[in-house]
Design a protein around this motif. Sequence first.
Motif, PDB file in Angstrom:
ATOM      1  N   VAL A 142       0.847  -1.134   0.017  1.00  0.00           N
ATOM      2  CA  VAL A 142      -0.063   0.143  -0.150  1.00  0.00           C
ATOM      3  C   VAL A 142       0.901   1.200  -0.003  1.00  0.00           C
ATOM      4  CG1 VAL A 142      -1.863  -0.951   1.176  1.00  0.00           C
ATOM      5  CG2 VAL A 142      -0.107  -0.029   2.517  1.00  0.00           C
ATOM      6  N   ALA A 143       2.128   1.334   0.473  1.00  0.00           N
ATOM      7  CA  ALA A 143       3.187   2.288   0.592  1.00  0.00           C
ATOM      8  C   ALA A 143       3.408   2.829  -0.601  1.00  0.00           C
ATOM      9  CB  ALA A 143       4.246   1.831   1.277  1.00  0.00           C
ATOM     10  N   MET A 144       3.159   2.265  -1.963  1.00  0.00           N
ATOM     11  CA  MET A 144       3.619   2.722  -3.173  1.00  0.00           C
ATOM     12  C   MET A 144       2.783   3.908  -3.699  1.00  0.00           C
ATOM     13  SD  MET A 144       6.294   1.265  -4.192  1.00  0.00           S
ATOM     14  CE  MET A 144       6.323   1.925  -5.358  1.00  0.00           C
ATOM     15  N   GLN A 145       1.679   4.221  -3.237  1.00  0.00           N
ATOM     16  CA  GLN A 145       0.835   5.463  -3.364  1.00  0.00           C
ATOM     17  C   GLN A 145       1.284   6.636  -2.523  1.00  0.00           C
ATOM     18  OE1 GLN A 145      -0.185   5.805  -6.505  1.00  0.00           O
ATOM     19  NE2 GLN A 145      -2.246   6.361  -6.398  1.00  0.00           N
ATOM     20  N   ALA A 146       2.214   6.239  -1.593  1.00  0.00           N
ATOM     21  CA  ALA A 146       2.891   7.510  -0.956  1.00  0.00           C
ATOM     22  C   ALA A 146       4.264   7.660  -1.282  1.00  0.00           C
ATOM     23  CB  ALA A 146       2.675   6.974   0.620  1.00  0.00           C
ATOM     24  N   MET A 147       4.679   6.811  -2.238  1.00  0.00           N
ATOM     25  CA  MET A 147       6.056   7.417  -2.885  1.00  0.00           C
ATOM     26  C   MET A 147       6.004   8.509  -3.676  1.00  0.00           C
ATOM     27  SD  MET A 147       8.976   6.003  -2.513  1.00  0.00           S
ATOM     28  CE  MET A 147       8.911   3.944  -2.393  1.00  0.00           C
ATOM     29  N   ASN A 148       6.676   9.524  -3.749  1.00  0.00           N
ATOM     30  CA  ASN A 148       6.632  10.568  -4.639  1.00  0.00           C
ATOM     31  C   ASN A 148       7.854  10.329  -5.866  1.00  0.00           C
ATOM     32  OD1 ASN A 148       9.588  10.975  -4.077  1.00  0.00           O
ATOM     33  ND2 ASN A 148       9.132  12.954  -2.632  1.00  0.00           N
ATOM     34  N   ASP A 179      11.447   9.062  -5.454  1.00  0.00           N
ATOM     35  CA  ASP A 179      11.505   7.578  -4.603  1.00  0.00           C
ATOM     36  C   ASP A 179      11.442   8.085  -3.178  1.00  0.00           C
ATOM     37  OD1 ASP A 179      10.720   5.691  -6.398  1.00  0.00           O
ATOM     38  OD2 ASP A 179      12.517   4.783  -6.303  1.00  0.00           O
ATOM     39  N   GLN A 180      10.866   9.099  -2.626  1.00  0.00           N
ATOM     40  CA  GLN A 180      10.927   9.390  -1.138  1.00  0.00           C
ATOM     41  C   GLN A 180       9.509   8.951  -0.728  1.00  0.00           C
ATOM     42  OE1 GLN A 180      11.463  13.509  -1.753  1.00  0.00           O
ATOM     43  NE2 GLN A 180      13.957  13.183  -1.685  1.00  0.00           N
ATOM     44  N   LEU A 181       9.338   8.143   0.172  1.00  0.00           N
ATOM     45  CA  LEU A 181       8.202   7.426   0.747  1.00  0.00           C
ATOM     46  C   LEU A 181       7.633   8.478   1.864  1.00  0.00           C
ATOM     47  CD1 LEU A 181       6.410   5.108   0.839  1.00  0.00           C
ATOM     48  CD2 LEU A 181       7.680   4.317   2.565  1.00  0.00           C
ATOM     49  N   GLN A 182       6.433   8.721   1.722  1.00  0.00           N
ATOM     50  CA  GLN A 182       5.654   9.655   2.511  1.00  0.00           C
ATOM     51  C   GLN A 182       5.065   9.022   3.772  1.00  0.00           C
ATOM     52  OE1 GLN A 182       6.951  12.967   1.831  1.00  0.00           O
ATOM     53  NE2 GLN A 182       8.298  11.854   0.497  1.00  0.00           N
ATOM     54  N   ARG A 183       4.745   9.684   4.781  1.00  0.00           N
ATOM     55  CA  ARG A 183       4.054   9.363   5.770  1.00  0.00           C
ATOM     56  C   ARG A 183       2.558   9.714   5.400  1.00  0.00           C
ATOM     57  NH1 ARG A 183       6.686   7.559  10.371  1.00  0.00           N
ATOM     58  NH2 ARG A 183       4.876   7.920  11.736  1.00  0.00           N
ATOM     59  N   GLY A 211      -2.362   4.864   6.723  1.00  0.00           N
ATOM     60  CA  GLY A 211      -2.868   3.590   6.005  1.00  0.00           C
ATOM     61  C   GLY A 211      -1.978   3.239   4.820  1.00  0.00           C
ATOM     62  N   MET A 212      -0.826   3.960   4.600  1.00  0.00           N
ATOM     63  CA  MET A 212       0.290   3.506   3.565  1.00  0.00           C
ATOM     64  C   MET A 212       1.589   3.270   4.066  1.00  0.00           C
ATOM     65  SD  MET A 212      -1.251   5.961   0.337  1.00  0.00           S
ATOM     66  CE  MET A 212      -3.340   5.935  -0.055  1.00  0.00           C
ATOM     67  N   GLY A 213       1.742   2.667   5.043  1.00  0.00           N
ATOM     68  CA  GLY A 213       3.153   2.153   5.497  1.00  0.00           C
ATOM     69  C   GLY A 213       3.498   1.106   5.392  1.00  0.00           C
ATOM     70  N   PRO A 214       4.418   0.364   6.096  1.00  0.00           N
ATOM     71  CA  PRO A 214       5.044  -1.035   5.618  1.00  0.00           C
ATOM     72  C   PRO A 214       4.097  -2.112   5.843  1.00  0.00           C
ATOM     73  CG  PRO A 214       5.757  -0.333   7.750  1.00  0.00           C
ATOM     74  CD  PRO A 214       4.925   0.920   7.427  1.00  0.00           C
ATOM     75  N   THR A 238      -5.749  12.573  -0.224  1.00  0.00           N
ATOM     76  CA  THR A 238      -4.772  12.631   0.883  1.00  0.00           C
ATOM     77  C   THR A 238      -3.443  12.180   0.452  1.00  0.00           C
ATOM     78  OG1 THR A 238      -6.382  12.207   2.669  1.00  0.00           O
ATOM     79  CG2 THR A 238      -4.161  12.085   3.559  1.00  0.00           C
ATOM     80  N   SER A 239      -3.424  10.933  -0.175  1.00  0.00           N
ATOM     81  CA  SER A 239      -2.000  10.514  -0.420  1.00  0.00           C
ATOM     82  C   SER A 239      -1.491  11.603  -1.685  1.00  0.00           C
ATOM     83  CB  SER A 239      -2.228   9.251  -1.054  1.00  0.00           C
ATOM     84  OG  SER A 239      -3.237   8.928  -2.072  1.00  0.00           O
ATOM     85  N   TYR A 240      -2.452  11.827  -2.835  1.00  0.00           N
ATOM     86  CA  TYR A 240      -1.984  12.732  -3.802  1.00  0.00           C
ATOM     87  C   TYR A 240      -1.577  13.994  -3.191  1.00  0.00           C
ATOM     88  CZ  TYR A 240      -1.592  15.296  -8.227  1.00  0.00           C
ATOM     89  OH  TYR A 240      -1.268  16.152  -9.135  1.00  0.00           O
ATOM     90  N   LEU A 241      -1.969  14.679  -2.421  1.00  0.00           N
ATOM     91  CA  LEU A 241      -1.484  16.115  -1.685  1.00  0.00           C
ATOM     92  C   LEU A 241      -0.197  15.829  -0.941  1.00  0.00           C
ATOM     93  CD1 LEU A 241      -4.861  17.414  -0.678  1.00  0.00           C
ATOM     94  CD2 LEU A 241      -3.434  18.506  -2.254  1.00  0.00           C
ATOM     95  N   ALA A 242       0.142  14.677  -0.211  1.00  0.00           N
ATOM     96  CA  ALA A 242       1.199  14.480   0.562  1.00  0.00           C
ATOM     97  C   ALA A 242       2.263  14.132  -0.437  1.00  0.00           C
ATOM     98  CB  ALA A 242       0.827  13.210   1.505  1.00  0.00           C
TER      99      ALA A 242
END
Length: 444
Positions: free
Chosen positions: A50-56, A59-63, A66-69, A415-419
């Motif tokens: 699920v974390a991949m939609q929090a990756m910019n 390739d920097q993973l954002q907090r 619900g999109m962590g490890p 939320t994920s897009y804005l982050a």
Amino acid sequence: MTASVMASAHASGVRLIRFLYCDNGGVVRGKATHISALEARLHSGIGLTVAMQAMNAFDQLQRVEGMGPVGEIRLMPDPSTFVVLPYAPHTAALLVDLCTQEGEPWGACPRSFLKRVTQQAADMGLMFRASIENEFSLITPVDAPLDPTLCFSTAGMLAAQAVIDDLFAWLEAQGIIPEQYYPELAHGQHEISVQHAPLVAAADRQILVRETIRAAAHAHGLRASLAPKPFLDQAGNGGHIHISAWTTDGRNAFWDGSQPLGLSAMGRQFIAGILEHLPAVLALTTPSVNSYQRLQPNTWSSGFRCWGPDNREAPVRVASPYRHDLAGTINLEFKPADLSSNPYLALGALVVAGLDGIRRGLDPGEPVMINPADMPEAERSARGITPLPRSLDEALDALERDQLLLDALGPALATSYLAVRRSEAAACADLSPEEIARRHRFIY
């Protein structure tokens, strides 16, 4: 459909099948399955954190909650999108939805968002068709434009003819029919357009076009940059969107020959909706820091909120229809868009805004017949011709204030897009303009 895919894959000698998606950062990503597991994967998909939609895009993973490890979604292929990739030996591709383990659309899936928008339009008796223009720069191994030739010049065609020939052949092999090609203004810059298609198919097609452009350049020892502004001293790369609306009985809803410009009342309302939400829409159509190095007045990329017929400094241009089919070819061109966008989000945002204009019966005002930058400031102010956002953060601020677009995206995707996009702006905050351009050059 599963049997048809399996038969095509075996008949084509395919070994690997890429499951492709486009993420919140506008990056095309994917996983591949061996053909021995393809039939099972067509039913159950391929797992993805699920974390991949929090990756910019860096390739920097954002907090993002619900999109962590912990947690996994599925890359669920759409069998109708199966295509053999002519540039990759023994390889095919499928476009996918991001789904839950139970097979339901995941809230942060861009393709599912566009499907919802398509259904909203259908509920209003409309079907939209679109095509995204592709401007790209061919770059040599020493990180320089391929050639110094001129806009539309045949010398530019000559310099790139081997790349373009492969590109067209490979697009045709995938069932994607090109319409036009020419060398563009910047050194080493080229543009191709392809046939219009319904919204989801148009976005799927755009993913394949991007992949094929890069492959054609690579085959000739070059790299293709689809970045908005790969070189600061050259014109930027756009991804202009052409769009039209069609009724259930097959009529172009934007055409009315009795009205000025041949534009129907619904067409005017659609334009008004886009203009109403334009600052927020830009967060999804020009969504990188590099986008705002291109999006400036007097660069034919648009700098002010307005519309007009064949006005290439206006964000919304009413494109002249073809004489042989006036009713069938009138369409709108949306200019402040580039290929750092996720095409599912860009097309969806545009239609959400336009449908709002139709529902509310909005009026776009009078068309602008000159370069808005040449107007006295007082006249622009009186006509509501305001400047577009000048930075990614400014556009994201507008998106956060636009409840219509936030509701359409849904909480997980919004939320994920804005982050993700906020993090890209922050990562570039202390960089020089030259370094920003360099860092984006080969992401897209």
